[in-house]
Scaffold this motif. Structure first.
Motif, PDB file in Angstrom:
ATOM      1  N   GLY A  38      39.928  -6.757 -18.728  1.00  0.00           N
ATOM      2  CA  GLY A  38      39.312  -5.536 -19.229  1.00  0.00           C
ATOM      3  C   GLY A  38      38.108  -5.122 -18.396  1.00  0.00           C
ATOM      4  N   LEU A  39      37.286  -6.068 -18.005  1.00  0.00           N
ATOM      5  CA  LEU A  39      36.118  -5.786 -17.178  1.00  0.00           C
ATOM      6  C   LEU A  39      36.536  -5.274 -15.804  1.00  0.00           C
ATOM      7  CD1 LEU A  39      33.046  -5.864 -16.819  1.00  0.00           C
ATOM      8  CD2 LEU A  39      33.294  -8.220 -16.045  1.00  0.00           C
ATOM      9  N   ILE A  40      37.546  -5.888 -15.216  1.00  0.00           N
ATOM     10  CA  ILE A  40      38.035  -5.445 -13.906  1.00  0.00           C
ATOM     11  C   ILE A  40      38.586  -4.030 -13.990  1.00  0.00           C
ATOM     12  CG2 ILE A  40      39.838  -5.839 -12.180  1.00  0.00           C
ATOM     13  CD1 ILE A  40      39.340  -8.865 -12.634  1.00  0.00           C
ATOM     14  N   LEU A  41      39.355  -3.731 -15.033  1.00  0.00           N
ATOM     15  CA  LEU A  41      39.892  -2.382 -15.202  1.00  0.00           C
ATOM     16  C   LEU A  41      38.787  -1.361 -15.426  1.00  0.00           C
ATOM     17  CD1 LEU A  41      43.058  -3.062 -17.382  1.00  0.00           C
ATOM     18  CD2 LEU A  41      42.967  -2.434 -14.967  1.00  0.00           C
ATOM     19  N   LEU A  42      37.770  -1.744 -16.154  1.00  0.00           N
ATOM     20  CA  LEU A  42      36.639  -0.843 -16.386  1.00  0.00           C
ATOM     21  C   LEU A  42      35.906  -0.551 -15.088  1.00  0.00           C
ATOM     22  CD1 LEU A  42      34.956   0.655 -18.527  1.00  0.00           C
ATOM     23  CD2 LEU A  42      33.561  -1.396 -18.714  1.00  0.00           C
ATOM     24  N   LEU A  43      35.696  -1.549 -14.248  1.00  0.00           N
ATOM     25  CA  LEU A  43      35.032  -1.350 -12.962  1.00  0.00           C
ATOM     26  C   LEU A  43      35.879  -0.513 -12.016  1.00  0.00           C
ATOM     27  CD1 LEU A  43      33.429  -4.859 -12.341  1.00  0.00           C
ATOM     28  CD2 LEU A  43      32.256  -2.729 -12.907  1.00  0.00           C
ATOM     29  N   CYS A  44      37.183  -0.686 -12.064  1.00  0.00           N
ATOM     30  CA  CYS A  44      38.071   0.088 -11.184  1.00  0.00           C
ATOM     31  C   CYS A  44      38.126   1.558 -11.581  1.00  0.00           C
ATOM     32  CB  CYS A  44      39.478  -0.501 -11.194  1.00  0.00           C
ATOM     33  SG  CYS A  44      39.590  -2.046 -10.292  1.00  0.00           S
ATOM     34  N   ASN A  45      37.805   1.875 -12.802  1.00  0.00           N
ATOM     35  CA  ASN A  45      37.837   3.257 -13.264  1.00  0.00           C
ATOM     36  C   ASN A  45      36.881   4.134 -12.475  1.00  0.00           C
ATOM     37  OD1 ASN A  45      38.580   5.414 -14.903  1.00  0.00           O
ATOM     38  ND2 ASN A  45      36.882   5.032 -16.294  1.00  0.00           N
ATOM     39  N   GLY A  46      35.748   3.607 -12.053  1.00  0.00           N
ATOM     40  CA  GLY A  46      34.775   4.382 -11.308  1.00  0.00           C
ATOM     41  C   GLY A  46      34.746   4.062  -9.831  1.00  0.00           C
ATOM     42  N   CYS A  47      35.666   3.239  -9.366  1.00  0.00           N
ATOM     43  CA  CYS A  47      35.682   2.820  -7.972  1.00  0.00           C
ATOM     44  C   CYS A  47      36.101   3.983  -7.080  1.00  0.00           C
ATOM     45  CB  CYS A  47      36.636   1.648  -7.801  1.00  0.00           C
ATOM     46  SG  CYS A  47      36.757   1.062  -6.106  1.00  0.00           S
TER      47      CYS A  47
ATOM     48  N   THR B 105      37.281   3.943  -4.100  1.00  0.00           N
ATOM     49  CA  THR B 105      38.542   3.698  -3.411  1.00  0.00           C
ATOM     50  C   THR B 105      39.719   4.070  -4.297  1.00  0.00           C
ATOM     51  OG1 THR B 105      37.568   1.928  -2.099  1.00  0.00           O
ATOM     52  CG2 THR B 105      39.959   1.932  -2.286  1.00  0.00           C
ATOM     53  N   ILE B 106      39.658   3.728  -5.559  1.00  0.00           N
ATOM     54  CA  ILE B 106      40.726   4.074  -6.494  1.00  0.00           C
ATOM     55  C   ILE B 106      40.822   5.592  -6.642  1.00  0.00           C
ATOM     56  CG2 ILE B 106      41.531   3.851  -8.882  1.00  0.00           C
ATOM     57  CD1 ILE B 106      41.709   1.245  -7.278  1.00  0.00           C
ATOM     58  N   LEU B 107      39.678   6.268  -6.699  1.00  0.00           N
ATOM     59  CA  LEU B 107      39.669   7.726  -6.858  1.00  0.00           C
ATOM     60  C   LEU B 107      40.243   8.456  -5.649  1.00  0.00           C
ATOM     61  CD1 LEU B 107      36.102   8.201  -8.393  1.00  0.00           C
ATOM     62  CD2 LEU B 107      38.285   8.307  -9.593  1.00  0.00           C
ATOM     63  N   THR B 108      40.092   7.871  -4.460  1.00  0.00           N
ATOM     64  CA  THR B 108      40.481   8.581  -3.238  1.00  0.00           C
ATOM     65  C   THR B 108      41.725   8.024  -2.555  1.00  0.00           C
ATOM     66  OG1 THR B 108      38.991   7.203  -1.909  1.00  0.00           O
ATOM     67  CG2 THR B 108      38.112   9.283  -2.751  1.00  0.00           C
ATOM     68  N   ALA B 109      42.297   6.938  -3.054  1.00  0.00           N
ATOM     69  CA  ALA B 109      43.463   6.339  -2.398  1.00  0.00           C
ATOM     70  C   ALA B 109      44.646   7.302  -2.359  1.00  0.00           C
ATOM     71  CB  ALA B 109      43.857   5.039  -3.081  1.00  0.00           C
ATOM     72  N   ASP B 110      44.906   7.992  -3.439  1.00  0.00           N
ATOM     73  CA  ASP B 110      45.997   8.974  -3.487  1.00  0.00           C
ATOM     74  C   ASP B 110      45.611  10.082  -4.464  1.00  0.00           C
ATOM     75  OD1 ASP B 110      48.417  10.134  -2.865  1.00  0.00           O
ATOM     76  OD2 ASP B 110      49.514   9.004  -4.386  1.00  0.00           O
TER      77      ASP B 110
ATOM     78  N   ALA C 106      29.769  -1.270  -1.299  1.00  0.00           N
ATOM     79  CA  ALA C 106      30.128  -2.603  -0.801  1.00  0.00           C
ATOM     80  C   ALA C 106      31.518  -3.002  -1.264  1.00  0.00           C
ATOM     81  CB  ALA C 106      29.097  -3.623  -1.259  1.00  0.00           C
ATOM     82  N   LEU C 107      31.823  -2.777  -2.542  1.00  0.00           N
ATOM     83  CA  LEU C 107      33.149  -3.111  -3.055  1.00  0.00           C
ATOM     84  C   LEU C 107      34.216  -2.178  -2.481  1.00  0.00           C
ATOM     85  CD1 LEU C 107      32.337  -3.930  -6.785  1.00  0.00           C
ATOM     86  CD2 LEU C 107      32.775  -5.512  -4.902  1.00  0.00           C
ATOM     87  N   SER C 108      33.871  -0.917  -2.291  1.00  0.00           N
ATOM     88  CA  SER C 108      34.814   0.029  -1.703  1.00  0.00           C
ATOM     89  C   SER C 108      35.133  -0.332  -0.262  1.00  0.00           C
ATOM     90  CB  SER C 108      34.257   1.456  -1.762  1.00  0.00           C
ATOM     91  OG  SER C 108      34.221   1.910  -3.087  1.00  0.00           O
ATOM     92  N   PHE C 109      34.141  -0.815   0.471  1.00  0.00           N
ATOM     93  CA  PHE C 109      34.376  -1.247   1.848  1.00  0.00           C
ATOM     94  C   PHE C 109      35.416  -2.368   1.877  1.00  0.00           C
ATOM     95  CE2 PHE C 109      33.514  -3.826   5.600  1.00  0.00           C
ATOM     96  CZ  PHE C 109      33.567  -2.854   6.599  1.00  0.00           C
ATOM     97  N   ALA C 110      35.274  -3.316   0.967  1.00  0.00           N
ATOM     98  CA  ALA C 110      36.235  -4.418   0.908  1.00  0.00           C
ATOM     99  C   ALA C 110      37.623  -3.918   0.517  1.00  0.00           C
ATOM    100  CB  ALA C 110      35.750  -5.475  -0.083  1.00  0.00           C
ATOM    101  N   ALA C 111      37.685  -3.071  -0.505  1.00  0.00           N
ATOM    102  CA  ALA C 111      38.978  -2.546  -0.953  1.00  0.00           C
ATOM    103  C   ALA C 111      39.609  -1.646   0.103  1.00  0.00           C
ATOM    104  CB  ALA C 111      38.801  -1.786  -2.263  1.00  0.00           C
ATOM    105  N   ASP C 112      38.792  -0.812   0.754  1.00  0.00           N
ATOM    106  CA  ASP C 112      39.317   0.067   1.811  1.00  0.00           C
ATOM    107  C   ASP C 112      39.891  -0.746   2.967  1.00  0.00           C
ATOM    108  OD1 ASP C 112      38.733   2.450   0.535  1.00  0.00           O
ATOM    109  OD2 ASP C 112      36.776   2.672   1.488  1.00  0.00           O
ATOM    110  N   THR C 113      39.259  -1.868   3.284  1.00  0.00           N
ATOM    111  CA  THR C 113      39.751  -2.726   4.360  1.00  0.00           C
ATOM    112  C   THR C 113      41.117  -3.305   4.002  1.00  0.00           C
ATOM    113  OG1 THR C 113      37.486  -3.265   5.007  1.00  0.00           O
ATOM    114  CG2 THR C 113      39.222  -4.760   5.763  1.00  0.00           C
ATOM    115  N   ILE C 114      41.301  -3.676   2.750  1.00  0.00           N
ATOM    116  CA  ILE C 114      42.579  -4.250   2.318  1.00  0.00           C
ATOM    117  C   ILE C 114      43.708  -3.225   2.390  1.00  0.00           C
ATOM    118  CG2 ILE C 114      43.807  -5.170   0.294  1.00  0.00           C
ATOM    119  CD1 ILE C 114      41.120  -6.535  -0.466  1.00  0.00           C
TER     120      ILE C 114
END
Length: 108
Positions: A7-16, A18-23, A82-90
């Motif tokens: 639940g915490l991970i999903l909540l954090l991803c809601n405002g990420c 990278t998630i907003l701009t991936a597609d 910082a987290l977006s940089f890591a996710a964008d790299t993946i």
């Protein structure tokens, strides 16, 4: 405990960013900070989460002189960058392909 972590991970991803701009829908993403639109016209799909956060800082000035940012807002942007940089790299293989096919993401 595991359910709470998911639940915490999903909540954090809601405002990420990278998630907003991936597609983004229709190849367009809104970027604003405290109601003020960004001056950015488009962002590249590769490292789009980092660019999204930088564009949040590059926008129209607020209505009040020297009003400053909300408490914790800049800290959130730095943490998310910082987290977006890591996710964008993946997800570079995906975003590089999308960049070649669709081009940049339009802003606002």
């Amino acid at each position: 405990m595991k359910l709470m972590m998911v639940g915490l991970i999903l909540l954090l991803c809601n405002g990420c960013a990278t998630i907003l701009t991936a597609d983004p829908a229709y190849g367009k993403v809104p970027i604003s900070y405290m109601g003020n639109k960004s001056y950015c016209k488009e962002i590249p799909r590769v490292y789009s989460g980092v660019m999204h956060n930088l564009c949040m800082l590059y926008g129209e000035p607020g209505p009040h002189v020297n009003s400053g940012a909300r408490p914790g807002a800049v800290t959130y942007i730095l943490f998310d960058t910082a987290l977006s940089f890591a996710a964008d790299t993946i997800i570079i293989p995906y975003t590089a392909t999308q960049q070649a096919r669709k081009g940049n993401i339009k802003v606002n």
